[in-house]
Scaffold this motif. Sequence first.
Motif, short mmCIF file in Angstrom:
data_model
loop_
_atom_site.label_atom_id
_atom_site.label_comp_id
_atom_site.label_asym_id
_atom_site.label_seq_id
_atom_site.Cartn_x
_atom_site.Cartn_y
_atom_site.Cartn_z
N ARG A 92 135.43 -15.95 -24.28
CA ARG A 92 133.96 -16.12 -24.95
C ARG A 92 133.15 -14.85 -25.06
O ARG A 92 133.36 -14.07 -24.03
CB ARG A 92 133.14 -17.14 -24.50
N TRP A 93 132.54 -14.63 -26.08
CA TRP A 93 131.65 -13.52 -25.96
C TRP A 93 130.20 -13.76 -25.50
O TRP A 93 129.60 -14.76 -25.77
CB TRP A 93 131.38 -13.10 -27.31
N LEU A 94 129.79 -13.10 -24.42
CA LEU A 94 128.55 -13.16 -23.75
C LEU A 94 127.67 -11.70 -24.18
O LEU A 94 128.23 -10.72 -23.97
CB LEU A 94 129.10 -13.32 -22.18
N ARG A 95 126.33 -12.16 -24.48
CA ARG A 95 125.44 -11.12 -24.91
C ARG A 95 125.27 -10.32 -23.57
O ARG A 95 124.87 -10.77 -22.42
CB ARG A 95 124.19 -11.57 -25.50
N HIS A 96 125.34 -8.94 -23.73
CA HIS A 96 125.08 -8.32 -22.39
C HIS A 96 123.87 -7.46 -22.40
O HIS A 96 123.18 -7.45 -21.49
CB HIS A 96 126.28 -7.04 -22.52
N SER A 97 123.74 -6.66 -23.77
CA SER A 97 122.48 -6.09 -23.70
C SER A 97 122.10 -5.82 -25.41
O SER A 97 123.02 -5.70 -26.18
CB SER A 97 122.55 -4.67 -23.11
N ALA A 98 120.95 -5.33 -25.54
CA ALA A 98 120.41 -4.95 -26.93
C ALA A 98 119.71 -3.48 -26.73
O ALA A 98 118.90 -3.33 -25.87
CB ALA A 98 119.41 -6.09 -27.51
N HIS A 99 119.95 -2.96 -27.74
CA HIS A 99 119.43 -1.42 -27.78
C HIS A 99 119.04 -1.05 -29.21
O HIS A 99 119.64 -1.35 -30.17
CB HIS A 99 120.77 -0.56 -27.54
N HIS A 100 117.83 -0.27 -29.01
CA HIS A 100 117.38 0.20 -30.32
C HIS A 100 118.09 1.50 -30.54
O HIS A 100 118.25 2.34 -29.81
CB HIS A 100 115.88 0.38 -30.32
N LEU A 101 118.56 1.82 -31.92
CA LEU A 101 119.03 3.17 -32.09
C LEU A 101 117.97 4.46 -31.94
O LEU A 101 118.38 5.50 -31.51
CB LEU A 101 119.64 3.08 -33.53
N ASP A 102 116.95 3.96 -32.24
CA ASP A 102 115.85 4.86 -31.78
C ASP A 102 114.93 4.16 -30.70
O ASP A 102 114.02 3.38 -30.97
CB ASP A 102 114.90 5.03 -33.11
N PRO A 103 115.01 4.72 -29.46
CA PRO A 103 114.56 3.95 -28.43
C PRO A 103 113.06 4.10 -28.44
O PRO A 103 112.42 5.04 -28.95
CB PRO A 103 114.87 4.85 -27.17
N VAL A 104 112.52 2.99 -28.43
CA VAL A 104 111.00 2.75 -28.42
C VAL A 104 110.24 3.14 -27.31
O VAL A 104 110.84 3.36 -26.35
CB VAL A 104 110.48 1.15 -28.83
N GLU A 105 108.91 3.49 -27.37
CA GLU A 105 108.14 3.93 -26.39
C GLU A 105 107.91 2.82 -25.14
O GLU A 105 107.70 3.15 -24.06
CB GLU A 105 106.86 4.63 -26.73
N ASP A 106 107.65 1.64 -25.74
CA ASP A 106 107.23 0.49 -24.97
C ASP A 106 108.37 0.23 -23.85
O ASP A 106 109.56 0.16 -24.31
CB ASP A 106 107.11 -0.87 -26.04
N LEU A 107 107.95 -0.03 -22.75
CA LEU A 107 109.23 -0.43 -21.66
C LEU A 107 109.68 -1.61 -22.07
O LEU A 107 111.04 -1.93 -22.18
CB LEU A 107 108.52 -0.47 -20.20
N PHE A 108 109.13 -3.00 -22.48
CA PHE A 108 109.60 -4.09 -22.62
C PHE A 108 109.15 -4.27 -24.23
O PHE A 108 108.21 -4.46 -24.56
CB PHE A 108 109.28 -5.21 -21.74
N VAL A 109 110.29 -4.84 -24.99
CA VAL A 109 109.69 -5.24 -26.44
C VAL A 109 110.41 -6.71 -26.36
O VAL A 109 111.28 -7.07 -25.78
CB VAL A 109 110.34 -4.48 -27.35
N THR A 110 109.57 -7.63 -27.49
CA THR A 110 110.09 -8.87 -27.69
C THR A 110 110.79 -8.80 -29.02
O THR A 110 110.29 -8.32 -29.99
CB THR A 110 108.86 -9.85 -27.79
N GLU A 111 112.16 -9.36 -29.07
CA GLU A 111 112.97 -9.32 -29.98
C GLU A 111 113.09 -10.71 -30.76
O GLU A 111 113.17 -11.85 -30.01
CB GLU A 111 114.39 -8.64 -29.86
N PRO A 112 113.38 -10.90 -32.12
CA PRO A 112 113.95 -12.22 -32.47
C PRO A 112 115.05 -12.92 -32.07
O PRO A 112 115.77 -12.15 -31.48
CB PRO A 112 114.10 -11.94 -34.28
N ALA A 113 115.26 -14.09 -31.87
CA ALA A 113 116.67 -14.52 -31.37
C ALA A 113 117.69 -14.12 -32.31
O ALA A 113 117.50 -14.03 -33.42
CB ALA A 113 116.18 -16.32 -31.07
N LEU A 114 118.73 -14.25 -31.53
CA LEU A 114 120.00 -13.90 -32.33
C LEU A 114 120.61 -15.14 -32.69
O LEU A 114 120.94 -15.97 -31.63
CB LEU A 114 120.74 -12.97 -31.60
N ASP A 115 121.30 -15.24 -33.87
CA ASP A 115 122.33 -16.23 -34.08
C ASP A 115 121.85 -17.52 -34.21
O ASP A 115 122.07 -18.21 -35.19
CB ASP A 115 123.61 -16.02 -33.18
#
Length: 223
Positions: free
Chosen positions: A126-149
């Motif tokens: 099965r596919w397990l989500r490993h990590s998420a990355h901005h192509l342009d790294p943001v300055e904030d250390l932690f960001v809140t992203e919308p849920a996937l799928d």
Amino acid sequence: MSTPTLIGVAAFRGRYTARYIQFGEDPEVLVPLLRRIWTDTFGRDTDAMAAALLARNWWSLAVNPKPRRWDRQLPVPGLGYPATGENDTVRQGSLREAVDGFLEWLYLLHLDQRRLVVYEATVHGRWLRHSAHHLDPVEDLFVTEPALDEGGPGMTVCTVCGAVDEIDHVEVPSMAGYGYDTATSCTRCGSSVATDPMFGDRVTRKPWPPHAPKTGDATGSTR
């Protein structure tokens, strides 16, 4: 040894369109490479990069591929080495489906967010989500992203190592006599942000990937 990988574009409700990379890499290698390709080759045009990646299957990706005498096809400048073979079809799939064959990684571009989400194949196929990355790294250390799928609750992403929801948070009454002192840290890479009502935020970004010990045993002690 090859690392069979899929790379493509995310669609609605966990669907995706992808191409095959025979010699893919783990995220510590491929994410920085894709960021450089996005910047140097495509001038941060995510749609153009996605179209080029989906145009063919790949032997491997590279920013500056050189012609090799054994290659049957010329390299694609700024992108990599095309694969050769009869099966050159685009793959349509779903994150809910069983992993096909010997695949190890799946990289999906989210075009509207300029974000790359990485999935790892589990031993259960099965596919397990490993990590998420901005192509342009943001300055904030932690960001809140919308849920996937699945449209569930949002997720917290560490912008240093890409860990998803691997966050430890502590909040206590401040010794300043008012407000709260907080400490939020990533349990994968150790990066953290501490706050207090007097001095504000203090951000600590740990090296990622972590530096390997130069000498000595596995504990990192030198001899």
